[in-house]
Design a protein around this motif. Sequence first.
Motif, PDB file in Angstrom:
ATOM      1  N   PRO A 164      -0.999  11.722  -6.010  1.00  0.00           N
ATOM      2  CA  PRO A 164      -1.924  12.754  -6.480  1.00  0.00           C
ATOM      3  C   PRO A 164      -3.142  12.127  -7.163  1.00  0.00           C
ATOM      4  N   ALA A 165      -4.257  12.868  -7.150  1.00  0.00           N
ATOM      5  CA  ALA A 165      -5.519  12.339  -7.671  1.00  0.00           C
ATOM      6  C   ALA A 165      -5.402  11.880  -9.123  1.00  0.00           C
ATOM      7  N   GLU A 166      -4.701  12.658  -9.953  1.00  0.00           N
ATOM      8  CA  GLU A 166      -4.583  12.279 -11.364  1.00  0.00           C
ATOM      9  C   GLU A 166      -3.860  10.944 -11.519  1.00  0.00           C
ATOM     10  N   LEU A 167      -2.793  10.743 -10.754  1.00  0.00           N
ATOM     11  CA  LEU A 167      -2.046   9.489 -10.840  1.00  0.00           C
ATOM     12  C   LEU A 167      -2.881   8.336 -10.307  1.00  0.00           C
ATOM     13  N   GLU A 168      -3.582   8.550  -9.210  1.00  0.00           N
ATOM     14  CA  GLU A 168      -4.424   7.476  -8.671  1.00  0.00           C
ATOM     15  C   GLU A 168      -5.508   7.079  -9.670  1.00  0.00           C
TER      16      GLU A 168
ATOM     17  N   GLY B  28       0.796  -1.218   0.000  1.00  0.00           N
ATOM     18  CA  GLY B  28       0.000   0.000   0.000  1.00  0.00           C
ATOM     19  C   GLY B  28       0.828   1.265   0.000  1.00  0.00           C
ATOM     20  N   LEU B  29       0.398   2.249  -0.788  1.00  0.00           N
ATOM     21  CA  LEU B  29       0.976   3.593  -0.761  1.00  0.00           C
ATOM     22  C   LEU B  29       0.025   4.501   0.010  1.00  0.00           C
ATOM     23  N   TYR B  30       0.597   5.385   0.831  1.00  0.00           N
ATOM     24  CA  TYR B  30      -0.237   6.328   1.569  1.00  0.00           C
ATOM     25  C   TYR B  30      -0.855   7.318   0.585  1.00  0.00           C
ATOM     26  N   PRO B  31      -2.163   7.584   0.677  1.00  0.00           N
ATOM     27  CA  PRO B  31      -2.849   8.423  -0.326  1.00  0.00           C
ATOM     28  C   PRO B  31      -2.235   9.803  -0.534  1.00  0.00           C
TER      29      PRO B  31
ATOM     30  N   SER C   9      -6.361   4.531   5.186  1.00  0.00           N
ATOM     31  CA  SER C   9      -6.703   4.187   3.809  1.00  0.00           C
ATOM     32  C   SER C   9      -5.418   4.078   2.999  1.00  0.00           C
ATOM     33  N   TRP C  10      -5.365   3.097   2.072  1.00  0.00           N
ATOM     34  CA  TRP C  10      -4.169   2.871   1.268  1.00  0.00           C
ATOM     35  C   TRP C  10      -4.524   2.754  -0.205  1.00  0.00           C
ATOM     36  N   VAL C  11      -3.576   3.172  -1.051  1.00  0.00           N
ATOM     37  CA  VAL C  11      -3.676   2.913  -2.485  1.00  0.00           C
ATOM     38  C   VAL C  11      -2.883   1.629  -2.721  1.00  0.00           C
ATOM     39  N   VAL C  12      -3.581   0.540  -2.973  1.00  0.00           N
ATOM     40  CA  VAL C  12      -2.952  -0.777  -3.039  1.00  0.00           C
ATOM     41  C   VAL C  12      -2.435  -1.037  -4.456  1.00  0.00           C
ATOM     42  N   VAL C  13      -1.154  -1.403  -4.539  1.00  0.00           N
ATOM     43  CA  VAL C  13      -0.500  -1.638  -5.829  1.00  0.00           C
ATOM     44  C   VAL C  13       0.455  -2.825  -5.706  1.00  0.00           C
ATOM     45  N   ASP C  14       1.061  -3.207  -6.828  1.00  0.00           N
ATOM     46  CA  ASP C  14       2.096  -4.230  -6.833  1.00  0.00           C
ATOM     47  C   ASP C  14       3.357  -3.672  -6.171  1.00  0.00           C
ATOM     48  N   PRO C  15       4.099  -4.492  -5.393  1.00  0.00           N
ATOM     49  CA  PRO C  15       5.306  -4.001  -4.705  1.00  0.00           C
ATOM     50  C   PRO C  15       6.361  -3.406  -5.634  1.00  0.00           C
ATOM     51  N   THR C  16       6.532  -3.963  -6.820  1.00  0.00           N
ATOM     52  CA  THR C  16       7.524  -3.423  -7.746  1.00  0.00           C
ATOM     53  C   THR C  16       7.152  -2.017  -8.193  1.00  0.00           C
ATOM     54  N   LEU C  17       5.881  -1.803  -8.455  1.00  0.00           N
ATOM     55  CA  LEU C  17       5.412  -0.471  -8.829  1.00  0.00           C
ATOM     56  C   LEU C  17       5.596   0.502  -7.666  1.00  0.00           C
TER      57      LEU C  17
END
Length: 392
Positions: free
Chosen positions: A120-124, A113-116, A147-155
């Motif tokens: 930025p909104a456009e990237l999310e 997870g990345l912290y929101p 709350s987290w923006v969940v992504v692949d660890p490599t990304l």
Amino acid sequence: MALQTGLYYPYVHLRDESWAKAAALYWRNLARVVPAGFPVQDRGVIKELNQDSGFLVDTDPRLAVEAVAPAFVEAIQDNAEALRARFAVEDRRFSSRWQSSPRLVPTTRDLTGLYPEEVPAELEDVLKESGLAYRDWRHTVGHQQVSWVVVDPTLAWTYKCAITEELARRTAFAPVTDQLDAYTATGEWTAERITGTLLGSATPTVGREAAQAKMAMMAVKCVLPADLRHVPTDKIVRLRTQYAEEFAAFAAAVEAATADVVGATQEVTDRGAFELHLQGAFDLHLARPLESLRKAMNGLKLDTIFTTLTIKPEVTVPGAGLAWLLGGTATAVGTGIAFAALATRQAAARQRDSLVASSPVGYLLRVEKELKPATVLRRAGRAMARTAGVGI
């Protein structure tokens, strides 16, 4: 003036307490990337290191995030299909565990997870549209649900490196990490490099931007005891403050050594070759001077000074001996001899202090002596020597 602030990445919380102690022996401050609102929860050794010393400095990455996000948007939009094939999260949303911090080298298909506030909104939006991210509330920091923006660890790792590099450029802090292979993850993060890194076509960089941090940690670790976990934190803090001038001279020597090797390898593109140059500079500027200083210090044998001050009575003195000759002054003379011996020891100790203070690696010797495990008898002996003013 030597740089005195490292920039820790990719996490907020330092993961390795022994590494943190080693870092505190070199960096005057250690900045870390803390997005607005992130609930910092330092514990144990990390909290003790930071208490009353201001060692850790929280740095808001907002401006750096705004600077690097457009390149990620471009890279994702131009390569959405290829990236989705590797890093899609929808099919892993309910079947995969995920961590609230990125891993260096993912060994499973787990997510992170990345912290929101770092996204930025456009990237999310672009990440979500491409199937590369989703929002989740499942994980907490301390007792606070986040709350987290969940992504692949490599990304996530690639994004964290880009933020760190931009933040380092803006602050003149030196990127430093406790992740073994992360020192090569620096450089200018363009859309092309982002794409190449994520899809495996990028040429590895030599890691010049983090050379000073690596050089510093190589130097500090060469004098540390094998098990730094058992070294009291207050010893680390005392070394940082008690030997401030030697600390600064050592930091300047590290910066000068790093500048030499970086300046001489501007055309070097092979990472292995650069590492060899870095090791050579370390040996020349730090390791060899430290060994020379050790030998010079060992040449001052304080423990044998007393043997040059013994009294040998003349063989022609009649049978009453030395005590008869000196009469009531024997005790006074003996006391004078003791004071003369102490003065000689103190003079030698001052010579040792002068050697240490004048050497760019004197601070390293202080660290080695102070943190070396000792028996009770040795500790008592050192305490007595310091009381008499003859111990370093």
